[in-house]
Design a protein around this motif. Structure first.
Motif, PDB file in Angstrom:
ATOM      1  N   ALA A  45       1.133  14.333  11.344  1.00 13.38           N
ATOM      2  CA  ALA A  45       0.227  13.266  10.919  1.00 13.38           C
ATOM      3  C   ALA A  45       0.458  12.026  11.764  1.00 13.38           C
ATOM      4  O   ALA A  45       1.466  11.906  12.474  1.00 13.38           O
ATOM      5  N   ALA A  46      -0.486  11.111  11.714  1.00 15.60           N
ATOM      6  CA  ALA A  46      -0.355   9.811  12.365  1.00 15.60           C
ATOM      7  C   ALA A  46      -0.283   8.744  11.280  1.00 15.60           C
ATOM      8  O   ALA A  46      -1.003   8.812  10.287  1.00 15.60           O
ATOM      9  N   VAL A  47       0.611   7.780  11.466  1.00 13.62           N
ATOM     10  CA  VAL A  47       0.733   6.657  10.541  1.00 13.62           C
ATOM     11  C   VAL A  47       0.523   5.379  11.344  1.00 13.62           C
ATOM     12  O   VAL A  47       1.229   5.139  12.328  1.00 13.62           O
ATOM     13  N   VAL A  80       4.230  10.881   3.085  1.00 10.39           N
ATOM     14  CA  VAL A  80       4.303  10.447   4.485  1.00 10.39           C
ATOM     15  C   VAL A  80       4.635   8.961   4.562  1.00 10.39           C
ATOM     16  O   VAL A  80       5.507   8.543   5.331  1.00 10.39           O
ATOM     17  N   LEU A  81       3.948   8.149   3.750  1.00  7.40           N
ATOM     18  CA  LEU A  81       4.197   6.712   3.765  1.00  7.40           C
ATOM     19  C   LEU A  81       5.611   6.376   3.299  1.00  7.40           C
ATOM     20  O   LEU A  81       6.246   5.449   3.815  1.00  7.40           O
ATOM     21  N   ARG A 121      -1.412   0.075   6.000  1.00  6.63           N
ATOM     22  CA  ARG A 121      -0.747   1.339   6.315  1.00  6.63           C
ATOM     23  C   ARG A 121      -1.692   2.504   6.011  1.00  6.63           C
ATOM     24  O   ARG A 121      -2.182   2.649   4.908  1.00  6.63           O
ATOM     25  N   LYS A 122      -1.926   3.334   7.018  1.00  5.20           N
ATOM     26  CA  LYS A 122      -2.877   4.426   6.882  1.00  5.20           C
ATOM     27  C   LYS A 122      -2.288   5.725   7.437  1.00  5.20           C
ATOM     28  O   LYS A 122      -1.561   5.709   8.424  1.00  5.20           O
ATOM     29  N   GLY A 161       0.788  -1.217   0.000  1.00  8.84           N
ATOM     30  CA  GLY A 161       0.000   0.000   0.000  1.00  8.84           C
ATOM     31  C   GLY A 161       0.821   1.269   0.000  1.00  8.84           C
ATOM     32  O   GLY A 161       0.525   2.200   0.752  1.00  8.84           O
ATOM     33  N   GLY A 162       1.848   1.338  -0.840  1.00 10.17           N
ATOM     34  CA  GLY A 162       2.703   2.516  -0.876  1.00 10.17           C
ATOM     35  C   GLY A 162       2.113   3.697  -1.613  1.00 10.17           C
ATOM     36  O   GLY A 162       2.545   4.827  -1.421  1.00 10.17           O
TER      37      GLY A 162
END
Length: 219
Positions: free
Chosen positions: A157-159, A87-88, A147-148, A76-77
């Motif tokens: 941000a939150a990952v 971010v990812l 991954r979100k 999920g990149g």
């Protein structure tokens, strides 16, 4: 037997402990023997594709190389949202830099300090030192999925993501022996919630990490 201890949610280290990352892997207590350095390559995948390019967005990024027998697979990149993708990508680089610090012997690990800051850097130091003190490392493939990204406010941000370590195996650095008899278990599934913040270079640095072992949502 756990293959890899979960990254600690909080750090109980002093600044001096974090600075030992600059010597991570050196000496007999190192996290990686010289055998695994030979022929090392990027060792990373995201849905079968290469890791994010170091020159992306014009940022001068440190190179990250993993041994051939250590591989991270990121699912999920690409989300279709350029900011979430950025971010990812930096979350992926942070994970790779942490695993590099554990598995590659070097006098310095600049990538880890490039992609982590604050409590996350301290807990990363403790994670690395946990391997060093036991003269342990690991080999195999680790999968990262679900991954979100959630944006909290400007530049923060939150990952969240899951980790599957069922295909990794402990390595004894004194003997070089890899124990491939270890079977996968619930303890190999971990859920991570990380906070990232964009610095003045444009890098989304991880600055705090919490983890839940035996995470049901990851199984």
């Amino acid at each position: 037997m756990n293959r890899r201890p979960a990254l600690l949610a909080t750090a109980a280290l002093t600044t001096a402990a974090a600075l030992t990352l600059s010597a991570c892997g050196g000496g007999d207590g190192g996290s990686k023997d010289s055998e695994k350095i030979a022929g090392a390559d990027s060792g990373t995948q995201r849905d079968g594709s290469p890791s994010p390019k170091a020159s992306e967005a014009g940022i001068d990024r440190p190179e990250i190389k993993l041994p051939k027998d250590v591989k991270n697979v990121f699912e999920g990149g690409k989300t279709g949202d350029p900011m979430k993708d950025a971010v990812l990508a930096d979350n992926e680089r942070w994970v790779n830099s942490l695993i590099e610090a554990v598995t590659v012997e070097a006098k310095d690990h600049p990538a880890l300090k490039f992609y982590a800051t604050g409590d996350a850097l301290l807990s990363s130091a403790e994670y690395v030192q946990g391997f060093q003190k036991k003269n342990k490392s690991f080999v195999g493939t680790t999968r990262y999925y679900d991954r979100k990204v959630t944006f909290l406010k400007d530049g923060v941000a939150a990952v969240t993501y899951c980790q599957d370590g069922t295909k990794t195996y402990p390595k004894d650095l004194k003997t070089g022996t890899v124990d491939r008899s270890v079977e996968g278990s619930a303890s190999d599934y971990t859920f991570f919630n990380t906070r990232v913040q964009k610095n003045d270079k444009g890098v989304w640095q991880t600055d705090s990490v919490t983890s839940t072992a035996r995470a049901k949502q990851c199984m």
